[in-house]
Scaffold this active site. Structure first.
Site, PDB file in Angstrom:
ATOM      1  N   HIS A 165       0.842  -1.201   0.000  1.00 51.45           N
ATOM      2  CA  HIS A 165       0.000   0.000   0.000  1.00 51.45           C
ATOM      3  C   HIS A 165       0.876   1.249   0.000  1.00 51.45           C
ATOM      4  CE1 HIS A 165      -4.229  -1.530   1.037  1.00 51.45           C
ATOM      5  NE2 HIS A 165      -3.533  -2.536   0.551  1.00 51.45           N
ATOM      6  N   TYR A 193      -9.105   5.803   7.508  1.00 50.44           N
ATOM      7  CA  TYR A 193      -9.304   6.127   8.923  1.00 50.44           C
ATOM      8  C   TYR A 193     -10.300   7.279   8.942  1.00 50.44           C
ATOM      9  CZ  TYR A 193      -5.093   3.444  10.172  1.00 50.44           C
ATOM     10  OH  TYR A 193      -4.164   2.446  10.360  1.00 50.44           O
ATOM     11  N   PRO A 206      -4.801   0.579  18.994  1.00 53.04           N
ATOM     12  CA  PRO A 206      -4.521   0.095  17.635  1.00 53.04           C
ATOM     13  C   PRO A 206      -4.542   1.159  16.541  1.00 53.04           C
ATOM     14  CG  PRO A 206      -6.642  -0.750  18.426  1.00 53.04           C
ATOM     15  CD  PRO A 206      -6.028  -0.007  19.559  1.00 53.04           C
ATOM     16  N   LYS A 259       0.599   0.128  15.242  1.00 54.86           N
ATOM     17  CA  LYS A 259       1.992   0.087  15.704  1.00 54.86           C
ATOM     18  C   LYS A 259       2.337  -1.093  16.616  1.00 54.86           C
ATOM     19  CE  LYS A 259       3.829   3.287  13.461  1.00 54.86           C
ATOM     20  NZ  LYS A 259       3.636   2.562  12.213  1.00 54.86           N
ATOM     21  N   TYR A 276       3.843   6.573  10.189  1.00 54.10           N
ATOM     22  CA  TYR A 276       2.952   5.478   9.793  1.00 54.10           C
ATOM     23  C   TYR A 276       3.749   4.349   9.105  1.00 54.10           C
ATOM     24  CZ  TYR A 276      -1.302   3.098   8.366  1.00 54.10           C
ATOM     25  OH  TYR A 276      -2.293   2.159   8.213  1.00 54.10           O
TER      26      TYR A 276
HETATM   27  P1  FAD Z   1       0.745 -11.788  21.703  1.00 55.15           P
HETATM   28  O1  FAD Z   1       0.245 -11.769  20.305  1.00 55.15           O
HETATM   29  O2  FAD Z   1      -0.174 -11.403  22.793  1.00 55.15           O
HETATM   30  O3  FAD Z   1       1.337 -13.234  21.992  1.00 55.15           O
HETATM   31  C1  FAD Z   1       1.695 -13.667  23.296  1.00 55.15           C
HETATM   32  C2  FAD Z   1       1.626 -15.167  23.392  1.00 55.15           C
HETATM   33  O4  FAD Z   1       2.046 -15.580  24.685  1.00 55.15           O
HETATM   34  C3  FAD Z   1       0.205 -15.707  23.213  1.00 55.15           C
HETATM   35  O5  FAD Z   1       0.188 -16.734  22.259  1.00 55.15           O
HETATM   36  C4  FAD Z   1      -0.191 -16.191  24.597  1.00 55.15           C
HETATM   37  O6  FAD Z   1      -1.071 -17.305  24.574  1.00 55.15           O
HETATM   38  C5  FAD Z   1       1.168 -16.574  25.185  1.00 55.15           C
HETATM   39  N1  FAD Z   1       1.169 -16.544  26.654  1.00 55.15           N
HETATM   40  C6  FAD Z   1       0.535 -15.685  27.487  1.00 55.15           C
HETATM   41  N2  FAD Z   1       0.772 -15.991  28.771  1.00 55.15           N
HETATM   42  C7  FAD Z   1       1.574 -17.065  28.762  1.00 55.15           C
HETATM   43  C8  FAD Z   1       2.158 -17.849  29.781  1.00 55.15           C
HETATM   44  N3  FAD Z   1       1.966 -17.569  31.078  1.00 55.15           N
HETATM   45  N4  FAD Z   1       2.929 -18.885  29.419  1.00 55.15           N
HETATM   46  C9  FAD Z   1       3.160 -19.184  28.108  1.00 55.15           C
HETATM   47  N5  FAD Z   1       2.627 -18.481  27.104  1.00 55.15           N
HETATM   48  C10 FAD Z   1       1.842 -17.426  27.423  1.00 55.15           C
HETATM   49  N6  FAD Z   1      -0.316  -4.055  15.517  1.00 55.15           N
HETATM   50  C11 FAD Z   1       0.230  -3.583  14.366  1.00 55.15           C
HETATM   51  O7  FAD Z   1       1.456  -3.440  14.293  1.00 55.15           O
HETATM   52  N7  FAD Z   1      -0.525  -3.296  13.266  1.00 55.15           N
HETATM   53  C12 FAD Z   1      -1.877  -3.414  13.287  1.00 55.15           C
HETATM   54  O8  FAD Z   1      -2.528  -3.186  12.252  1.00 55.15           O
HETATM   55  C13 FAD Z   1      -2.511  -3.829  14.518  1.00 55.15           C
HETATM   56  N8  FAD Z   1      -3.843  -3.972  14.616  1.00 55.15           N
HETATM   57  C14 FAD Z   1      -4.401  -4.457  15.769  1.00 55.15           C
HETATM   58  C15 FAD Z   1      -5.776  -4.568  15.836  1.00 55.15           C
HETATM   59  C16 FAD Z   1      -6.378  -5.047  16.993  1.00 55.15           C
HETATM   60  C17 FAD Z   1      -7.864  -5.158  17.054  1.00 55.15           C
HETATM   61  C18 FAD Z   1      -5.562  -5.431  18.115  1.00 55.15           C
HETATM   62  C19 FAD Z   1      -6.187  -5.980  19.375  1.00 55.15           C
HETATM   63  C20 FAD Z   1      -4.186  -5.328  18.050  1.00 55.15           C
HETATM   64  C21 FAD Z   1      -3.598  -4.828  16.882  1.00 55.15           C
HETATM   65  N9  FAD Z   1      -2.219  -4.686  16.777  1.00 55.15           N
HETATM   66  C22 FAD Z   1      -1.658  -4.177  15.628  1.00 55.15           C
HETATM   67  C23 FAD Z   1      -1.343  -5.098  17.897  1.00 55.15           C
HETATM   68  C24 FAD Z   1      -0.781  -6.526  17.728  1.00 55.15           C
HETATM   69  O9  FAD Z   1      -1.803  -7.434  17.501  1.00 55.15           O
HETATM   70  C25 FAD Z   1       0.032  -6.948  18.979  1.00 55.15           C
HETATM   71  O10 FAD Z   1       0.949  -5.916  19.247  1.00 55.15           O
HETATM   72  C26 FAD Z   1       0.771  -8.283  18.768  1.00 55.15           C
HETATM   73  O11 FAD Z   1      -0.124  -9.359  18.858  1.00 55.15           O
HETATM   74  C27 FAD Z   1       1.877  -8.507  19.808  1.00 55.15           C
HETATM   75  O12 FAD Z   1       2.460  -9.754  19.619  1.00 55.15           O
HETATM   76  P2  FAD Z   1       3.172 -10.527  20.816  1.00 55.15           P
HETATM   77  O13 FAD Z   1       3.711 -11.785  20.221  1.00 55.15           O
HETATM   78  O14 FAD Z   1       4.111  -9.619  21.507  1.00 55.15           O
HETATM   79  O15 FAD Z   1       2.011 -10.826  21.843  1.00 55.15           O
HETATM   80  C1  DHB Z   2      -5.775  -2.945  10.983  1.00 51.57           C
HETATM   81  C2  DHB Z   2      -5.705  -2.708  12.319  1.00 51.57           C
HETATM   82  C3  DHB Z   2      -5.248  -1.485  12.777  1.00 51.57           C
HETATM   83  O1  DHB Z   2      -5.151  -1.249  14.087  1.00 51.57           O
HETATM   84  C4  DHB Z   2      -4.866  -0.494  11.909  1.00 51.57           C
HETATM   85  O2  DHB Z   2      -4.464   0.707  12.382  1.00 51.57           O
HETATM   86  C5  DHB Z   2      -4.918  -0.729  10.553  1.00 51.57           C
HETATM   87  C6  DHB Z   2      -5.371  -1.976  10.105  1.00 51.57           C
HETATM   88  C7  DHB Z   2      -6.275  -4.247  10.484  1.00 51.57           C
HETATM   89  O3  DHB Z   2      -6.624  -5.110  11.300  1.00 51.57           O
HETATM   90  O4  DHB Z   2      -6.353  -4.423   9.271  1.00 51.57           O
END
Ligand code: FAD
Ligand code: DHB
Length: 397
Positions: A75, A203, A295, A299, A388
């Protein structure tokens, strides 16, 4: 009690843990991932969709980018809409960079598959996971699997276990400082197998609140709307969602909205949260375990990737050059980029959501003036665009 040994024990098989594990393996550094739930459960969490180039580069280095590069959409632009006025931010023109639209579920699945092909060990459905002696030279993790107790000895522990994990809790309260801001709304997300409303993400904000039109492919859309914190998912039928989304999209886009049955629908709270420091002895906090952003700026996952990049460089130096002192660089380097991401996400959230009762008439005038200022000049647009697409990663000293 059964004993196992590895160099880096990773807690959590989300995107942070999987990416770190593959990269460490590339450098010949042994690692085992211990995850609380099943792989399918991890893949059931529909979250991010927008990847920065820095993230994509790491996934390529990790050897898991084949599908992302084939199926991900580049994009070059993103749109903002205020009431019915639409403003395109030409990311590529303004910064020379673009973003990749490819789902977190897909990238996670791709990394899980590569991990399995390489025969790298991941323990799923591990309960009672607990790090121990992280300030000593012999840290270890204990966990229970199928009713049996295990000890995993290691040199370092990467806490990649998300916001609700155990790793952050291991750092004593008198050592860490936590900063938190909880916003007075949640995001209701809906995924559907319908073509996206627009070629770029939109957005949008009007007097009904924030809405985001995103996508996963030419045939799959992802939409979000701001909802009150106490709304329950049962209160939102698909029809009610589509109706509200349509009202929040700019008029010129509404005619292109194709609706259909949801394949996923959920509400998430929004908050900013940062733990300092991110390193305590031999334990490192990576990704959501150490920080959360709302979100709005896309980021969260991208900040997790820059943490992984820093820790990966540090671990490589430790094992290749024997420089153990460099582990102290992790927290300051990671936090500098995190605070930038936290500020950008907070700013985007503030500007794009309705905070009705929280903002007085003066605040609303300021918000309007700020929007006009940033989005009506090339300099202003560039400030948004460069954040961004993602700020550069910092090298080790
Ligand atoms: P997590 O994905 O939370 O993974 C952690 C893992 O650890 C999980 O599998 C969990 O089961 C495991 N765990 C937890 N506790 C324990 C334990 N005690 N023992 C063993 N394992 C455990 N980010 C972006 O950059 N761009 C986006 O467009 C974006 N959109 C988003 C939209 C939404 C609706 C949401 C909710 C988030 C969004 N994010 C986005 C953020 C992104 O999803 C998170 O930052 C990302 O999932 C972080 O990854 P992680 O591996 O650090 O943590
Ligand atoms: C998506 C999620 C976000 O938080 C964002 O800023 C842009 C896209 C997505 O899930 O596609």
């Amino acid at each position: 009690m059964e004993n196992k040994k590895t160099q880096v024990a990773i807690i959590g098989a989300g995107p942070s843990g999987l990416l770190l594990g593959l990269l460490l393996d590339k450098q010949g550094i042994d690692n085992i991932i211990v995850e609380r739930v099943t792989g399918d459960y991890v893949l059931g969490r529909i979250r991010a969709g927008v990847l920065e180039q820095g993230f994509a580069k790491l996934v390529r280095e990790a050897g898991a980018a084949e599908k992302m590069d084939r199926l991900g959409e580049i994009h070059d632009s993103v749109e903002f809409a205020f009431n019915d006025e639409r403003i395109e931010l030409e990311l590529k023109k303004l910064t020379g960079e673009s973003v990749i639209v490819y789902g977190q579920v897909d990238i996670t699945k791709d990394m899980m598959e590569v991990r399995e092909q390489k025969g790298l060990e991941t323990v799923y459905e591990a309960s009672k996971v607990q790090p121990h002696d992280v300030k000593s030279n012999k840290p270890f993790i204990t966990y229970t699997k199928d009713g049996k107790e295990f000890t995993l000895e290691c040199d370092y522990i990467a806490g990649c276990d998300g916001f609700h994990g155990v790793s952050r809790k291991t750092i004593p309260n008198d050592v860490k400082t936590e900063y938190e801001k909880v916003y007075p709304f949640g995001w209701l997300g809906l995924m559907s197998d319908t073509p996206p409303i627009n070629p770029h993400l939109i957005y949008a904000k009007n007097n009904r609140g924030f809405a985001l039109a995103s996508m996963r492919s030419k045939t799959r859309s992802r939409y979000y709307i701001q909802v009150p914190l106490d709304d329950k998912i049962e209160d939102w039928s698909d029809e009610a969602f589509w109706e509200e989304l349509k009202k929040r999209m700019p008029k010129s886009a509404r005619k292109n909205l194709v609706t259909g049955p949801s394949i996923e629908k959920s509400i998430v709270p929004t908050r900013s949260f940062i733990c300092e420091p991110l390193q305590y002895g031999k334990l490192f906090l990576v990704g959501d375990a150490g920080h959360i952003v709302p979100p709005t700026g896309a980021k969260g996952l991208n900040l997790a990737a820059s943490d992984v990049a820093t820790l990966y460089k540090i671990m490589t130096r430790v094992y290749k050059e024997g420089d153990e002192k460099c582990i102290e660089q992790y927290s300051p380097i990671a936090l500098r980029r995190i605070w930038n991401g936290v500020r950008f996400s907070w700013w985007m959230t503030d500007l794009l959501h309705n905070f009705d009762e929280k903002k007085d008439d003066f605040d609303k005038k300021m918000e309007n003036s700020e929007l006009k200022y940033f989005l009506n000049s090339d300099a202003g647009k560039k400030v948004i665009a460069e954040q961004y697409v993602g700020l550069p990663y910092e090298d080790l000293e």
